[in-house]
Design a protein around this motif. Structure first.
Motif, PDB file in Angstrom:
ATOM      1  N   VAL A  21       0.835  -1.199   0.000  1.00  0.00           N
ATOM      2  CA  VAL A  21       0.000   0.000   0.000  1.00  0.00           C
ATOM      3  C   VAL A  21       0.870   1.250   0.000  1.00  0.00           C
ATOM      4  O   VAL A  21       0.617   2.206  -0.753  1.00  0.00           O
ATOM      5  CB  VAL A  21      -0.950  -0.002   1.215  1.00  0.00           C
ATOM      6  CG1 VAL A  21      -1.690   1.334   1.318  1.00  0.00           C
ATOM      7  CG2 VAL A  21      -1.953  -1.146   1.100  1.00  0.00           C
ATOM      8  N   ARG A  22       1.917   1.259   0.832  1.00  0.00           N
ATOM      9  CA  ARG A  22       2.811   2.419   0.879  1.00  0.00           C
ATOM     10  C   ARG A  22       3.520   2.621  -0.458  1.00  0.00           C
ATOM     11  O   ARG A  22       3.740   3.761  -0.894  1.00  0.00           O
ATOM     12  CB  ARG A  22       3.840   2.237   1.994  1.00  0.00           C
ATOM     13  CG  ARG A  22       3.269   2.335   3.402  1.00  0.00           C
ATOM     14  CD  ARG A  22       2.707   3.719   3.676  1.00  0.00           C
ATOM     15  NE  ARG A  22       2.141   3.828   5.015  1.00  0.00           N
ATOM     16  CZ  ARG A  22       2.766   4.318   6.066  1.00  0.00           C
ATOM     17  NH1 ARG A  22       4.005   4.741   5.929  1.00  0.00           N
ATOM     18  NH2 ARG A  22       2.173   4.385   7.229  1.00  0.00           N
TER      19      ARG A  22
ATOM     20  N   LEU B  24       2.303   0.717 -16.133  1.00  0.00           N
ATOM     21  CA  LEU B  24       2.262  -0.718 -16.391  1.00  0.00           C
ATOM     22  C   LEU B  24       2.413  -1.537 -15.109  1.00  0.00           C
ATOM     23  O   LEU B  24       1.602  -2.446 -14.862  1.00  0.00           O
ATOM     24  CB  LEU B  24       3.329  -1.105 -17.419  1.00  0.00           C
ATOM     25  CG  LEU B  24       3.353  -2.595 -17.824  1.00  0.00           C
ATOM     26  CD1 LEU B  24       1.997  -3.016 -18.381  1.00  0.00           C
ATOM     27  CD2 LEU B  24       4.461  -2.834 -18.859  1.00  0.00           C
ATOM     28  N   PRO B  25       3.408  -1.290 -14.254  1.00  0.00           N
ATOM     29  CA  PRO B  25       3.495  -2.039 -12.993  1.00  0.00           C
ATOM     30  C   PRO B  25       2.257  -1.886 -12.114  1.00  0.00           C
ATOM     31  O   PRO B  25       1.818  -2.852 -11.483  1.00  0.00           O
ATOM     32  CB  PRO B  25       4.724  -1.452 -12.309  1.00  0.00           C
ATOM     33  CG  PRO B  25       5.533  -0.871 -13.407  1.00  0.00           C
ATOM     34  CD  PRO B  25       4.552  -0.379 -14.414  1.00  0.00           C
ATOM     35  N   LEU B  26       1.671  -0.701 -12.099  1.00  0.00           N
ATOM     36  CA  LEU B  26       0.467  -0.503 -11.298  1.00  0.00           C
ATOM     37  C   LEU B  26      -0.718  -1.256 -11.889  1.00  0.00           C
ATOM     38  O   LEU B  26      -1.549  -1.810 -11.157  1.00  0.00           O
ATOM     39  CB  LEU B  26       0.154   1.003 -11.207  1.00  0.00           C
ATOM     40  CG  LEU B  26       1.074   1.825 -10.305  1.00  0.00           C
ATOM     41  CD1 LEU B  26       0.848   3.315 -10.510  1.00  0.00           C
ATOM     42  CD2 LEU B  26       0.860   1.467  -8.833  1.00  0.00           C
ATOM     43  N   ARG B  27      -0.811  -1.294 -13.216  1.00  0.00           N
ATOM     44  CA  ARG B  27      -1.880  -2.053 -13.859  1.00  0.00           C
ATOM     45  C   ARG B  27      -1.771  -3.539 -13.515  1.00  0.00           C
ATOM     46  O   ARG B  27      -2.771  -4.209 -13.224  1.00  0.00           O
ATOM     47  CB  ARG B  27      -1.824  -1.860 -15.372  1.00  0.00           C
ATOM     48  CG  ARG B  27      -2.536  -0.612 -15.870  1.00  0.00           C
ATOM     49  CD  ARG B  27      -2.315  -0.445 -17.350  1.00  0.00           C
ATOM     50  NE  ARG B  27      -3.130   0.613 -17.912  1.00  0.00           N
ATOM     51  CZ  ARG B  27      -2.922   1.151 -19.101  1.00  0.00           C
ATOM     52  NH1 ARG B  27      -1.906   0.728 -19.848  1.00  0.00           N
ATOM     53  NH2 ARG B  27      -3.710   2.104 -19.549  1.00  0.00           N
ATOM     54  N   ARG B  28      -0.554  -4.059 -13.577  1.00  0.00           N
ATOM     55  CA  ARG B  28      -0.350  -5.471 -13.246  1.00  0.00           C
ATOM     56  C   ARG B  28      -0.755  -5.751 -11.805  1.00  0.00           C
ATOM     57  O   ARG B  28      -1.380  -6.772 -11.507  1.00  0.00           O
ATOM     58  CB  ARG B  28       1.116  -5.843 -13.456  1.00  0.00           C
ATOM     59  CG  ARG B  28       1.531  -5.903 -14.924  1.00  0.00           C
ATOM     60  CD  ARG B  28       3.029  -6.084 -15.042  1.00  0.00           C
ATOM     61  NE  ARG B  28       3.449  -6.208 -16.439  1.00  0.00           N
ATOM     62  CZ  ARG B  28       4.709  -6.134 -16.849  1.00  0.00           C
ATOM     63  NH1 ARG B  28       5.688  -5.931 -15.950  1.00  0.00           N
ATOM     64  NH2 ARG B  28       5.013  -6.268 -18.125  1.00  0.00           N
ATOM     65  N   ALA B  29      -0.402  -4.827 -10.894  1.00  0.00           N
ATOM     66  CA  ALA B  29      -0.763  -5.014  -9.497  1.00  0.00           C
ATOM     67  C   ALA B  29      -2.266  -4.944  -9.293  1.00  0.00           C
ATOM     68  O   ALA B  29      -2.823  -5.633  -8.431  1.00  0.00           O
ATOM     69  CB  ALA B  29      -0.067  -3.957  -8.643  1.00  0.00           C
ATOM     70  N   SER B  30      -2.949  -4.125 -10.079  1.00  0.00           N
ATOM     71  CA  SER B  30      -4.396  -3.951  -9.908  1.00  0.00           C
ATOM     72  C   SER B  30      -5.176  -5.209 -10.243  1.00  0.00           C
ATOM     73  O   SER B  30      -6.300  -5.390  -9.776  1.00  0.00           O
ATOM     74  CB  SER B  30      -4.886  -2.786 -10.774  1.00  0.00           C
ATOM     75  OG  SER B  30      -4.793  -3.103 -12.156  1.00  0.00           O
ATOM     76  N   HIS B  31      -4.594  -6.112 -11.051  1.00  0.00           N
ATOM     77  CA  HIS B  31      -5.284  -7.353 -11.404  1.00  0.00           C
ATOM     78  C   HIS B  31      -5.309  -8.349 -10.244  1.00  0.00           C
ATOM     79  O   HIS B  31      -6.019  -9.351 -10.317  1.00  0.00           O
ATOM     80  CB  HIS B  31      -4.609  -8.006 -12.614  1.00  0.00           C
ATOM     81  CG  HIS B  31      -4.757  -7.207 -13.879  1.00  0.00           C
ATOM     82  ND1 HIS B  31      -5.933  -6.617 -14.259  1.00  0.00           N
ATOM     83  CD2 HIS B  31      -3.856  -6.910 -14.855  1.00  0.00           C
ATOM     84  CE1 HIS B  31      -5.776  -5.983 -15.413  1.00  0.00           C
ATOM     85  NE2 HIS B  31      -4.513  -6.139 -15.792  1.00  0.00           N
ATOM     86  N   LEU B  32      -4.543  -8.075  -9.187  1.00  0.00           N
ATOM     87  CA  LEU B  32      -4.405  -9.039  -8.100  1.00  0.00           C
ATOM     88  C   LEU B  32      -5.152  -8.640  -6.838  1.00  0.00           C
ATOM     89  O   LEU B  32      -5.111  -9.357  -5.843  1.00  0.00           O
ATOM     90  CB  LEU B  32      -2.911  -9.221  -7.763  1.00  0.00           C
ATOM     91  CG  LEU B  32      -2.003  -9.625  -8.929  1.00  0.00           C
ATOM     92  CD1 LEU B  32      -0.553  -9.660  -8.467  1.00  0.00           C
ATOM     93  CD2 LEU B  32      -2.420 -10.981  -9.483  1.00  0.00           C
ATOM     94  N   VAL B  33      -5.851  -7.509  -6.871  1.00  0.00           N
ATOM     95  CA  VAL B  33      -6.538  -7.052  -5.656  1.00  0.00           C
ATOM     96  C   VAL B  33      -7.972  -6.672  -5.991  1.00  0.00           C
ATOM     97  O   VAL B  33      -8.273  -6.223  -7.102  1.00  0.00           O
ATOM     98  CB  VAL B  33      -5.814  -5.829  -5.036  1.00  0.00           C
ATOM     99  CG1 VAL B  33      -4.408  -6.184  -4.599  1.00  0.00           C
ATOM    100  CG2 VAL B  33      -5.789  -4.657  -5.998  1.00  0.00           C
ATOM    101  N   PRO B  34      -8.880  -6.840  -5.026  1.00  0.00           N
ATOM    102  CA  PRO B  34     -10.261  -6.394  -5.241  1.00  0.00           C
ATOM    103  C   PRO B  34     -10.332  -4.880  -5.222  1.00  0.00           C
ATOM    104  O   PRO B  34      -9.632  -4.228  -4.428  1.00  0.00           O
ATOM    105  CB  PRO B  34     -11.023  -7.011  -4.061  1.00  0.00           C
ATOM    106  CG  PRO B  34      -9.981  -7.256  -3.006  1.00  0.00           C
ATOM    107  CD  PRO B  34      -8.719  -7.564  -3.743  1.00  0.00           C
TER     108      PRO B  34
ATOM    109  N   GLU C 277      -6.033  -1.440  -0.529  1.00  0.00           N
ATOM    110  CA  GLU C 277      -5.002  -1.467  -1.560  1.00  0.00           C
ATOM    111  C   GLU C 277      -5.590  -1.131  -2.930  1.00  0.00           C
ATOM    112  O   GLU C 277      -4.967  -0.424  -3.734  1.00  0.00           O
ATOM    113  CB  GLU C 277      -4.333  -2.838  -1.587  1.00  0.00           C
ATOM    114  CG  GLU C 277      -3.115  -2.908  -2.487  1.00  0.00           C
ATOM    115  CD  GLU C 277      -2.399  -4.243  -2.386  1.00  0.00           C
ATOM    116  OE1 GLU C 277      -1.490  -4.479  -3.205  1.00  0.00           O
ATOM    117  OE2 GLU C 277      -2.752  -5.055  -1.499  1.00  0.00           O
ATOM    118  N   GLY C 278      -6.799  -1.624  -3.187  1.00  0.00           N
ATOM    119  CA  GLY C 278      -7.445  -1.336  -4.464  1.00  0.00           C
ATOM    120  C   GLY C 278      -7.755   0.144  -4.627  1.00  0.00           C
ATOM    121  O   GLY C 278      -7.569   0.721  -5.704  1.00  0.00           O
ATOM    122  N   GLN C 279      -8.210   0.773  -3.549  1.00  0.00           N
ATOM    123  CA  GLN C 279      -8.496   2.205  -3.611  1.00  0.00           C
ATOM    124  C   GLN C 279      -7.218   3.009  -3.831  1.00  0.00           C
ATOM    125  O   GLN C 279      -7.203   3.981  -4.600  1.00  0.00           O
ATOM    126  CB  GLN C 279      -9.182   2.639  -2.311  1.00  0.00           C
ATOM    127  CG  GLN C 279     -10.580   2.043  -2.141  1.00  0.00           C
ATOM    128  CD  GLN C 279     -11.165   2.336  -0.781  1.00  0.00           C
ATOM    129  OE1 GLN C 279     -10.576   3.056   0.008  1.00  0.00           O
ATOM    130  NE2 GLN C 279     -12.332   1.763  -0.495  1.00  0.00           N
TER     131      GLN C 279
END
Length: 293
Positions: free
Chosen positions: A242-243, A258-268, A273-275
């Motif tokens: 989250v930090r 791109l790294p943030l997009r990849r991370a977004s696929h793994l969280v609700p 964390e999603g917010q």
């Protein structure tokens, strides 16, 4: 025999009550004395302030002959130095040094009494106009936590960039720790131009230290830390993830999309964390982030 025991017990109770009463009187007296001392010190500092304003105006100001008044002047100068900048600060530092306060501060920083060492730190930096912080940097290893905290705050208030590596090391110290939040604030005030002082933090196993570095890099927008922060998006520690997301959002570099997009696929999307990811993606220029696998 019973009467003797009863008499002994009565005397013991009376003696205990007297001891407790004396302790209460001593506590009240100590508090009253401390309050009186603080009020007296504050009054002296208030009286000393016009003298310091004369110093800043370039007027000749003699050092008070009475030790208590000189000490009050030194304390007032320690407060004032963080409220002035440029030539005014330099004038104040020069006068304090010429008046012998720098040497007084250095001696007091070696005092066996921790409160005196803590106060001397502020005075020393006032005499140097925030420069030459090396003697204060050594106080980050002081055995007393109050002195270490005073050193951290003073270095931050003085904006001593050269002290940033030492502040980072102090934040990671286990033997003589300092509050990470105070270190983060001090480094933010010092405003280093890059994250080079934190290059060894990213491989640390101390999540508090890493979190401190993330906070600093995010607040200061240190773009050179972006690759290391993006790597932490895959951390097993939820709080660090989250930090890291929040730091990338503050930095706002489009290369983090791109790294943030990849991370977004793994969280609700509704999670904390999603917010944070949604806000970070918007900050780097992704208008409609998608969540979920």
């Amino acid at each position: 025999m019973t009467e003797r025991l009863g008499t002994t017990a009565t005397w013991l109770l009376l003696a205990s009550g007297a001891v407790v009463g004396l302790l209460l009187v001593a506590i009240v007296a100590a508090r009253s004395s401390a309050d009186l001392r603080r009020r007296t010190e504050a009054a002296r500092r208030t009286l000393a302030m016009p003298m310091l304003m004369d110093v800043i105006d370039g007027k000749p100001v003699p050092v008070p002959r009475r030790r208590r008044h000189a000490q009050a002047l030194a304390l007032a100068a320690s407060d004032l130095v963080h409220k002035v900048r440029g030539a005014d600060r330099d004038l104040l530092a020069t006068w304090l040094t010429d008046a012998g306060f720098r040497q007084d501060a250095l001696r007091s920083m070696r005092s066996p009494w921790a409160p005196r060492r803590a106060r001397a730190i502020e005075l020393y930096l006032a005499t140097t106009s925030g420069l030459e912080p090396e003697p204060v940097v050594t106080m980050l290893r002081d055995p007393h936590p109050r002195v270490r905290l005073a050193a951290v705050r003073a270095l931050g208030d003085s904006g001593a960039r050269e002290a940033v590596p030492a502040l980072v090391r102090a934040a990671g110290s286990r033997r003589r720790p300092v509050p990470p939040s105070a270190v983060a604030m001090a480094i933010v005030h010092a405003a280093p131009p890059d994250a080079s002082a934190m290059r060894h933090v990213w491989t640390s196993r101390d999540p508090v230290l890493v979190s401190t570095a993330l906070t600093v890099c995010g607040h200061l927008g240190l773009v050179d830390a972006r690759p290391q922060i993006e790597h932490l998006l895959g951390s097993r520690d939820h709080q660090l993830r989250v930090r890291a997301v929040e730091a990338l959002g503050r930095i706002g570099d489009p290369r983090s999309a791109l790294p943030l997009r990849r991370a977004s696929h793994l969280v609700p999307p509704g999670s904390v964390e999603g917010q944070a990811l949604r806000r970070a993606l918007e900050a780097v220029g992704v208008d409609q982030p998608r969540f979920g696998a």
